[in-house]
Scaffold this active site. Structure first.
Site, mmCIF file in Angstrom:
data_model
loop_
_atom_site.group_PDB
_atom_site.id
_atom_site.type_symbol
_atom_site.label_atom_id
_atom_site.label_comp_id
_atom_site.label_asym_id
_atom_site.label_seq_id
_atom_site.Cartn_x
_atom_site.Cartn_y
_atom_site.Cartn_z
ATOM 1 N NE ARG A 134 -10.444 -5.025 0.757
ATOM 2 C CZ ARG A 134 -9.634 -4.039 1.142
ATOM 3 N NH1 ARG A 134 -10.126 -2.956 1.725
ATOM 4 N NH2 ARG A 134 -8.333 -4.096 0.901
ATOM 5 N NE ARG B 172 -3.862 0.701 1.957
ATOM 6 C CZ ARG B 172 -5.066 0.797 2.514
ATOM 7 N NH1 ARG B 172 -5.235 1.516 3.610
ATOM 8 N NH2 ARG B 172 -6.111 0.182 1.993
ATOM 9 C CG HIS C 243 -8.538 0.338 -2.672
ATOM 10 N ND1 HIS C 243 -7.766 -0.763 -2.372
ATOM 11 C CD2 HIS C 243 -9.153 0.698 -1.508
ATOM 12 C CE1 HIS C 243 -7.903 -1.049 -1.074
ATOM 13 N NE2 HIS C 243 -8.736 -0.185 -0.535
ATOM 14 C CG ASP D 155 -13.619 6.555 -0.439
ATOM 15 O OD1 ASP D 155 -13.610 6.362 0.797
ATOM 16 O OD2 ASP D 155 -12.586 6.504 -1.148
ATOM 17 C CD GLN E 255 -13.162 -1.555 -0.373
ATOM 18 O OE1 GLN E 255 -12.345 -1.521 0.532
ATOM 19 N NE2 GLN E 255 -14.380 -2.054 -0.194
ATOM 20 C CB CYS F 199 -14.083 1.389 0.431
ATOM 21 S SG CYS F 199 -13.430 3.064 0.626
HETATM 22 N N1 CP Z 1 -11.186 0.066 2.738
HETATM 23 C C1 CP Z 1 -9.899 -0.024 3.102
HETATM 24 O O1 CP Z 1 -8.986 -0.237 2.290
HETATM 25 O O2 CP Z 1 -9.709 0.092 4.453
HETATM 26 P P1 CP Z 1 -8.307 0.253 5.194
HETATM 27 O O3 CP Z 1 -7.754 1.600 4.825
HETATM 28 O O4 CP Z 1 -8.656 0.169 6.655
HETATM 29 O O5 CP Z 1 -7.384 -0.839 4.766
HETATM 30 N N1 NVA Z 2 -9.959 6.954 -1.037
HETATM 31 C C1 NVA Z 2 -9.521 6.498 0.251
HETATM 32 C C2 NVA Z 2 -9.757 5.037 0.413
HETATM 33 C C3 NVA Z 2 -9.400 4.491 1.754
HETATM 34 C C4 NVA Z 2 -9.584 3.010 1.877
HETATM 35 C C5 NVA Z 2 -8.060 6.842 0.438
HETATM 36 O O1 NVA Z 2 -7.273 6.684 -0.510
HETATM 37 O O2 NVA Z 2 -7.702 7.297 1.525
#
Ligand code: CP
Ligand code: NVA
Length: 305
Positions: free
Chosen positions: A289, A107, A134, A222, A137, A261
């Site tokens: 997930r 990530r 993502h 989101d 997700q 998400c």
């Molecule tokens: N939705 C999601 O990716 O959650 P986290 O940021 O907690 O991993």
């Molecule tokens: N769009 C958000 C998603 C988090 C899971 C971010 O990138 O922070």
């Protein structure tokens, strides 16, 4: 060797095969203790390394449990405590980790980093979120939609709010799986033409929240401020007309589902009455997930599709 950097790496057939596998595997272990491996333990002996340059709750825990349920183990690292955090290159990190583990999930912020990781790793690399996309997700979202009895082809998905990484992967999913994505985003926060093109003609942007949700099967939003973005009052103000309210949900189909998400910012992108209401699928979505990513891992190892 297979990397999962975006849904298009698997293609529509690969995504469908993973979803079918996830549904079947989830059903098979209903009621089991969560730490008990699946009976066939298909990734026994395999180790997944996870690198986090950004915070996470769901991705971190669901991938950890996913590899355990498949019979493998994990190593979870925050980039700040690795040499990566003090300048060792992605390429060198990829080559070193490839000698220790069987797969890497990362990530990070810049999507180019996951691409570089995949280029230099000799094991599968999985995108656990970048500023651009993502995909993991969206695998969980698709699983949740199918589980609720909605076949993907021909659905209308309405997106409200920021034209962000999650939307980019949803548009890609629409293009691969044959559903329409109508995004209502304020000026200045709309998805790029490149992201809209991922929808292969099925994704479009409108300026009105009402137009997006009209007759929609799914309503999705989101956070308005993603990780790494500055908290700007001007952005929050621009987003307010795109807040998911009960009145807006009433414009969608009566059986429309609400997805998010998470993490959510209640009172910003969505009100409590919707996210905690009868149309909300956020808890199965979050649980999925785990189930979806087990199939992503199996796909990476050539066990599916
Ligand atoms: N939705 C999601 O990716 O959650 P986290 O940021 O907690 O991993
Ligand atoms: N769009 C958000 C998603 C988090 C899971 C971010 O990138 O922070």
């Amino acid at each position: 060797m297979r990397h999962f950097l975006d849904l298009s790496d698997a293609g529509g057939d690969g995504v469908a095969a993973m979803l079918a596998d996830a549904l079947q595997r989830k059903a098979t272990r209903q009621g089991w203790p969560k730490g008990r491996p699946d009976a066939d333990a298909p990734l026994a002996g395999h180790v997944l390394a996870m690198i986090f340059e950004k915070n996470s709750t769901r991705t971190r825990v669901s991938f950890d449990m996913a590899i355990r349920q498949l019979g493998g183990t994990s190593i979870v690292m925050d980039a700040g405590s690795m040499q990566l955090g003090r300048g060792e290159s992605i390429a060198d990190t990829a080559r070193v980790l490839s000698g220790y583990v069987d797969a890497i999930m990362i990530r990070t912020d810049d999507h180019a980093k996951v691409v570089e990781m995949a280029e230099y790793a000799s094991v599968p690399v999985i995108n656990g979120l970048t500023d651009a996309s993502h995909p993991c997700q969206i695998m969980a979202d698709l699983l949740t939609i199918i589980e609720k009895g909605k076949a993907l082809p021909g659905l209308k998905l309405a997106w409200l709010g920021d034209g962000n990484n999650v939307l980019a992967s949803i548009m890609e999913a629409g293009g691969l799986m044959g559903f329409d994505v109508v995004a209502a985003c304020p000026q200045g926060f709309q998805p790029s033409d490149e992201d809209i093109a991922r929808g292969r003609g099925r994704a479009r942007v409108v300026g009105s929240a009402k137009e997006a949700v009209e007759n929609a099967d799914l309503v999705v939003t989101d956070t308005w401020i993603s990780m790494g973005q500055a908290h700007a009052e001007t952005k929050l103000a621009a987003m307010m007309p795109f807040q998911v309210t009960e009145a807006l949900m009433a414009e969608a189909k009566p059986d429309a589902a609400f997805l998010h998400c998470l993490p959510a910012h209640r009172g910003e992108e969505v009100v409590d009455a919707v996210i905690d209401g009868p149309q909300s699928l956020i808890w199965p979505e979050a649980e999925n997930r785990l189930h979806a990513q087990k199939s992503v891992l199996r796909w990476c190892f050539g066990q599916i599709g």
